[in-house]
Design a protein around this motif. Structure first.
Motif, PDB file in Angstrom:
ATOM      1  N   VAL A  19      43.369  48.569 -31.411  1.00 20.82           N
ATOM      2  CA  VAL A  19      42.252  49.275 -31.663  1.00 20.82           C
ATOM      3  C   VAL A  19      40.830  48.429 -31.434  1.00 20.82           C
ATOM      4  CG1 VAL A  19      40.714  50.782 -33.193  1.00 20.82           C
ATOM      5  CG2 VAL A  19      43.510  50.980 -32.937  1.00 20.82           C
ATOM      6  N   VAL A  20      40.124  48.583 -30.516  1.00 25.51           N
ATOM      7  CA  VAL A  20      38.882  47.642 -30.187  1.00 25.51           C
ATOM      8  C   VAL A  20      37.627  48.646 -30.360  1.00 25.51           C
ATOM      9  CG1 VAL A  20      38.099  46.072 -28.656  1.00 25.51           C
ATOM     10  CG2 VAL A  20      40.457  46.439 -28.647  1.00 25.51           C
ATOM     11  N   VAL A  21      36.654  47.863 -30.997  1.00 27.18           N
ATOM     12  CA  VAL A  21      35.350  48.487 -31.106  1.00 27.18           C
ATOM     13  C   VAL A  21      34.430  47.562 -30.918  1.00 27.18           C
ATOM     14  CG1 VAL A  21      36.185  50.442 -32.522  1.00 27.18           C
ATOM     15  CG2 VAL A  21      35.190  48.212 -33.587  1.00 27.18           C
ATOM     16  N   THR A  22      33.132  48.179 -30.449  1.00 27.36           N
ATOM     17  CA  THR A  22      32.037  47.010 -30.225  1.00 27.36           C
ATOM     18  C   THR A  22      31.367  46.670 -31.763  1.00 27.36           C
ATOM     19  OG1 THR A  22      30.323  48.600 -29.750  1.00 27.36           O
ATOM     20  CG2 THR A  22      31.495  48.073 -27.958  1.00 27.36           C
ATOM     21  N   ALA A  23      30.546  45.787 -31.692  1.00 25.87           N
ATOM     22  CA  ALA A  23      29.846  45.371 -33.072  1.00 25.87           C
ATOM     23  C   ALA A  23      29.078  46.466 -33.143  1.00 25.87           C
ATOM     24  CB  ALA A  23      29.270  43.952 -32.952  1.00 25.87           C
ATOM     25  N   GLU A  24      28.357  47.171 -32.567  1.00 26.82           N
ATOM     26  CA  GLU A  24      27.690  48.182 -32.960  1.00 26.82           C
ATOM     27  C   GLU A  24      28.428  49.370 -33.414  1.00 26.82           C
ATOM     28  OE1 GLU A  24      23.899  49.244 -30.179  1.00 26.82           O
ATOM     29  OE2 GLU A  24      25.520  49.509 -29.171  1.00 26.82           O
TER      30      GLU A  24
ATOM     31  N   LEU B 171      38.098  47.450 -46.454  1.00 29.53           N
ATOM     32  CA  LEU B 171      39.471  47.668 -46.329  1.00 29.53           C
ATOM     33  C   LEU B 171      40.027  48.173 -45.278  1.00 29.53           C
ATOM     34  CD1 LEU B 171      41.833  46.289 -47.588  1.00 29.53           C
ATOM     35  CD2 LEU B 171      41.719  48.037 -49.471  1.00 29.53           C
ATOM     36  N   GLU B 172      39.668  49.624 -45.336  1.00 32.66           N
ATOM     37  CA  GLU B 172      40.381  50.525 -44.437  1.00 32.66           C
ATOM     38  C   GLU B 172      39.924  50.216 -42.817  1.00 32.66           C
ATOM     39  OE1 GLU B 172      40.530  55.154 -43.530  1.00 32.66           O
ATOM     40  OE2 GLU B 172      39.892  54.643 -45.489  1.00 32.66           O
ATOM     41  N   ALA B 173      38.769  49.522 -42.723  1.00 35.67           N
ATOM     42  CA  ALA B 173      38.147  49.270 -41.407  1.00 35.67           C
ATOM     43  C   ALA B 173      39.270  48.210 -41.094  1.00 35.67           C
ATOM     44  CB  ALA B 173      36.719  49.088 -41.530  1.00 35.67           C
ATOM     45  N   ALA B 174      39.497  47.231 -41.724  1.00 35.19           N
ATOM     46  CA  ALA B 174      40.394  46.127 -41.428  1.00 35.19           C
ATOM     47  C   ALA B 174      41.578  46.332 -41.151  1.00 35.19           C
ATOM     48  CB  ALA B 174      40.364  45.197 -42.727  1.00 35.19           C
ATOM     49  N   GLN B 175      42.163  47.511 -41.614  1.00 32.56           N
ATOM     50  CA  GLN B 175      43.512  48.113 -41.288  1.00 32.56           C
ATOM     51  C   GLN B 175      43.590  48.842 -40.025  1.00 32.56           C
ATOM     52  OE1 GLN B 175      43.829  50.640 -45.025  1.00 32.56           O
ATOM     53  NE2 GLN B 175      45.037  48.799 -46.036  1.00 32.56           N
ATOM     54  N   LYS B 176      42.455  49.388 -39.828  1.00 30.93           N
ATOM     55  CA  LYS B 176      42.452  50.149 -38.656  1.00 30.93           C
ATOM     56  C   LYS B 176      41.911  49.387 -37.354  1.00 30.93           C
ATOM     57  CE  LYS B 176      40.932  54.816 -40.524  1.00 30.93           C
ATOM     58  NZ  LYS B 176      40.016  55.973 -40.336  1.00 30.93           N
ATOM     59  N   VAL B 177      41.007  48.636 -37.375  1.00 29.60           N
ATOM     60  CA  VAL B 177      40.459  47.848 -36.187  1.00 29.60           C
ATOM     61  C   VAL B 177      41.186  46.573 -36.150  1.00 29.60           C
ATOM     62  CG1 VAL B 177      38.399  47.007 -35.220  1.00 29.60           C
ATOM     63  CG2 VAL B 177      38.404  49.051 -36.477  1.00 29.60           C
ATOM     64  N   ASP B 178      41.322  46.204 -34.822  1.00 26.91           N
ATOM     65  CA  ASP B 178      42.129  44.913 -34.543  1.00 26.91           C
ATOM     66  C   ASP B 178      41.091  44.030 -33.861  1.00 26.91           C
ATOM     67  OD1 ASP B 178      44.919  45.433 -35.010  1.00 26.91           O
ATOM     68  OD2 ASP B 178      44.645  47.042 -33.604  1.00 26.91           O
ATOM     69  N   VAL B 179      40.213  44.478 -32.970  1.00 26.58           N
ATOM     70  CA  VAL B 179      39.390  43.263 -32.392  1.00 26.58           C
ATOM     71  C   VAL B 179      37.785  44.115 -32.529  1.00 26.58           C
ATOM     72  CG1 VAL B 179      38.601  42.256 -30.257  1.00 26.58           C
ATOM     73  CG2 VAL B 179      40.996  42.398 -30.859  1.00 26.58           C
ATOM     74  N   VAL B 180      36.900  43.248 -32.849  1.00 24.22           N
ATOM     75  CA  VAL B 180      35.362  43.825 -32.561  1.00 24.22           C
ATOM     76  C   VAL B 180      34.593  42.991 -31.186  1.00 24.22           C
ATOM     77  CG1 VAL B 180      33.133  43.799 -33.643  1.00 24.22           C
ATOM     78  CG2 VAL B 180      35.056  44.508 -34.921  1.00 24.22           C
ATOM     79  N   THR B 181      34.164  43.551 -30.420  1.00 26.38           N
ATOM     80  CA  THR B 181      33.457  42.764 -29.348  1.00 26.38           C
ATOM     81  C   THR B 181      31.988  42.676 -29.368  1.00 26.38           C
ATOM     82  OG1 THR B 181      33.368  44.904 -27.835  1.00 26.38           O
ATOM     83  CG2 THR B 181      35.418  43.524 -27.589  1.00 26.38           C
ATOM     84  N   THR B 182      31.554  41.523 -29.045  1.00 23.44           N
ATOM     85  CA  THR B 182      29.998  41.257 -29.012  1.00 23.44           C
ATOM     86  C   THR B 182      29.438  41.225 -27.900  1.00 23.44           C
ATOM     87  OG1 THR B 182      30.447  38.749 -29.313  1.00 23.44           O
ATOM     88  CG2 THR B 182      30.374  40.197 -31.300  1.00 23.44           C
TER      89      THR B 182
ATOM     90  N   LEU C 107      17.948  29.649 -17.324  1.00 19.14           N
ATOM     91  CA  LEU C 107      19.128  30.677 -16.782  1.00 19.14           C
ATOM     92  C   LEU C 107      19.410  31.589 -17.763  1.00 19.14           C
ATOM     93  CD1 LEU C 107      21.361  31.060 -14.663  1.00 19.14           C
ATOM     94  CD2 LEU C 107      22.854  29.425 -15.844  1.00 19.14           C
ATOM     95  N   ASN C 108      19.201  32.951 -17.202  1.00 18.34           N
ATOM     96  CA  ASN C 108      19.692  34.027 -18.222  1.00 18.34           C
ATOM     97  C   ASN C 108      21.369  33.961 -18.158  1.00 18.34           C
ATOM     98  OD1 ASN C 108      17.362  35.427 -19.257  1.00 18.34           O
ATOM     99  ND2 ASN C 108      16.967  35.407 -17.092  1.00 18.34           N
ATOM    100  N   VAL C 109      22.145  33.856 -19.207  1.00 22.94           N
ATOM    101  CA  VAL C 109      23.401  33.726 -19.457  1.00 22.94           C
ATOM    102  C   VAL C 109      24.013  35.110 -20.393  1.00 22.94           C
ATOM    103  CG1 VAL C 109      25.591  32.427 -19.983  1.00 22.94           C
ATOM    104  CG2 VAL C 109      23.499  31.467 -19.241  1.00 22.94           C
ATOM    105  N   GLY C 110      24.957  35.690 -19.650  1.00 21.02           N
ATOM    106  CA  GLY C 110      25.745  36.585 -20.490  1.00 21.02           C
ATOM    107  C   GLY C 110      27.057  36.291 -21.312  1.00 21.02           C
ATOM    108  N   ILE C 111      26.983  36.506 -22.414  1.00 13.79           N
ATOM    109  CA  ILE C 111      28.368  35.780 -23.200  1.00 13.79           C
ATOM    110  C   ILE C 111      28.798  36.969 -24.182  1.00 13.79           C
ATOM    111  CG2 ILE C 111      28.858  34.376 -25.072  1.00 13.79           C
ATOM    112  CD1 ILE C 111      27.405  32.302 -23.991  1.00 13.79           C
ATOM    113  N   GLY C 112      29.979  37.107 -24.188  1.00 17.63           N
ATOM    114  CA  GLY C 112      30.575  38.113 -25.091  1.00 17.63           C
ATOM    115  C   GLY C 112      31.944  37.558 -25.803  1.00 17.63           C
ATOM    116  N   ILE C 113      31.974  37.547 -27.194  1.00 17.98           N
ATOM    117  CA  ILE C 113      33.168  37.000 -27.902  1.00 17.98           C
ATOM    118  C   ILE C 113      33.729  37.925 -28.695  1.00 17.98           C
ATOM    119  CG2 ILE C 113      33.847  35.176 -29.521  1.00 17.98           C
ATOM    120  CD1 ILE C 113      31.269  33.532 -28.727  1.00 17.98           C
ATOM    121  N   PRO C 114      35.209  37.985 -28.240  1.00 20.87           N
ATOM    122  CA  PRO C 114      35.713  38.998 -29.313  1.00 20.87           C
ATOM    123  C   PRO C 114      36.254  38.570 -30.500  1.00 20.87           C
ATOM    124  CG  PRO C 114      37.389  37.929 -27.594  1.00 20.87           C
ATOM    125  CD  PRO C 114      35.932  37.425 -27.469  1.00 20.87           C
ATOM    126  N   ILE C 115      35.978  39.211 -31.554  1.00 22.45           N
ATOM    127  CA  ILE C 115      36.356  38.847 -32.925  1.00 22.45           C
ATOM    128  C   ILE C 115      37.584  39.654 -33.448  1.00 22.45           C
ATOM    129  CG2 ILE C 115      35.331  38.464 -35.335  1.00 22.45           C
ATOM    130  CD1 ILE C 115      33.535  36.964 -32.991  1.00 22.45           C
TER     131      ILE C 115
END
Length: 397
Positions: free
Chosen positions: A23-28, A40-51, A285-293
């Motif tokens: 289960v993956v959701v964005t930080a938003e 607590l329930e969010a930690a159980q439901k969600v596996d990765v948050v993307t930024t 330089l404009n740089v795009g970075i995304g880190i999965p949490i």
């Protein structure tokens, strides 16, 4: 024994990604998940948050190997589309820095200091598949007799091209204003006199390091979205400073953490690597970075639910205090929510705000990374050594 009710590992989450069950959701999106379910329930439901973040990152550049000539050359000076790269490495290796400017820029001859083209643009041109002119010279040696060459090259002609950025992804950053009586031209953009405008950067609630404020899941070997392709964190960036003042919930109130990153330039996109020109300052330089949490426990669920109204930004005077080195004491702090409203108040005066980074691009990066993970194309890279941090004393309710 752990005090957490939820305990996951990188290996367990990666197995779920392989099986298409993560289960993956964005930080938003995570903000609402925690608001509706609790951490607590969010930690159980969600596996990765993307930024995601997309903005000017001056401490960037690329190592290029231009390939051997016949006869061979040991390059001592090299220019890429008129921009000098550093050739003091070996044979035909060089490093092109994002802020190096082209000295013969026509605009600079008319308006000194107003460069339009630099190292960041060379990198963009290469990634976009455009042809660049490579001009090299050498003093000549017995094993490398060639004393120079000029040729047109594309990224496909370059054997090795590695984006290698010493300092990217500032955890938080300044809001710049100008209290002097003249307009100034800075890396924070044009700042008008007597606090007439305020510029800010970073993607706030989507910002990678703000979603893991103590760097528990980020370090050497973390796999990331970089410039439209896949890259890696290779350690803390220069000026990494986790000891910056924090709010009671651990959110930094200044620059704090940074990362050093690398990736194969040949897998990247000009959509997320773009040359930048800053009037009166130079190029970058404009740089795009995304880190999965990964959501390993309840703390990570709470960290990744941080919202713009919780993140405070120091307001700094770039007219006098910053250039003099006296910027350590900000004039005040404002939230990203206030900055994004278009107006803040500084010393009783209402000031118009504008972003230097693109929140829309940051949102797109987080969404692309989410799709990569949910489709099984992207596994998490467990850090072999996390970034240097400070102790976390727990959330204050």
């Amino acid at each position: 024994m752990s005090v957490f009710k939820v305990n996951k590992t990188f290996q367990e989450i990666n197995e779920k990604i392989r099986n298409g069950k993560a289960v993956v959701v964005t930080a938003e999106e995570m903000i609402d998940v925690v608001k509706e379910n609790g951490h607590l329930e969010a930690a159980q439901k969600v596996d990765v948050v993307t930024t995601g973040t997309f903005g000017i990152m001056c401490s960037s550049g690329a190592f290029l190997n231009t390939g051997h000539t016949k006869p061979r050359i040991r390059t001592s000076k090299i220019y890429l589309n008129g921009v000098e790269a550093y050739a003091g490495i070996a044979a035909v290796d060089c490093y092109i820095g994002a802020t190096q400017t082209r000295e013969d820029d026509p605009l600079n001859k008319v308006f000194p200091g107003r460069f339009r083209y630099g190292g960041g643009h060379v990198i963009e041109d290469l990634v976009a598949g455009r042809e660049i002119i490579v001009k090299a010279s050498s003093y000549g040696t017995d094993c490398y007799p060639n004393k120079g060459f000029t040729k047109k090259m594309t990224l496909n002609d370059i054997p090795d091209a590695v984006l290698l950025n010493p300092r990217n992804g500032y955890q938080n950053y300044n809001c710049g204003i100008n209290l002097s009586k003249k307009t100034i031209y800075t890396y924070m953009g044009i700042l008008r006199p007597e606090c007439m405008n305020a510029n800010f950067s970073t993607s706030g609630q989507l910002s990678p390091l703000l979603n893991d404020p103590f760097y528990r899941t980020i370090g050497v070997g973390t796999r990331i979205f970089l410039g439209g392709g896949i890259g890696y964190v290779i350690g803390p960036g220069t000026q990494h400073n986790p000891g910056v003042k924090r709010s009671e919930n651990g959110v930094v109130m200044g620059g704090a953490g940074t990362i050093s990153v690398r990736g194969n330039l040949k897998g990247m996109s000009p959509r997320f690597l773009r040359g930048a020109s800053l009037t009166g300052y130079g190029c970058s330089l404009n740089v795009g970075i995304g880190i999965p949490i990964p959501i390993l426990n309840e703390d990570m669920a709470r960290f990744t639910s941080v919202s713009d109204d919780e993140i405070l930004v120091p307001v700094v005077d770039y007219g006098l205090n910053y250039p003099s080195g006296e910027a350590s004491q900000p004039l005040c702090h404002v939230s990203y929510a206030q900055l994004r409203s278009g107006e803040i108040e500084v010393d009783g005066k209402k000031v118009t705000t504008a972003p230097l980074s693109s929140y829309a691009a940051a949102r797109e990066i987080a969404s692309i990374l989410k799709e990569w993970i949910t489709s099984g194309k992207f596994l998490l890279g467990e850090p072999q050594e996390v970034l240097p941090s400070v102790p976390f004393e727990g959330f204050q309710n």
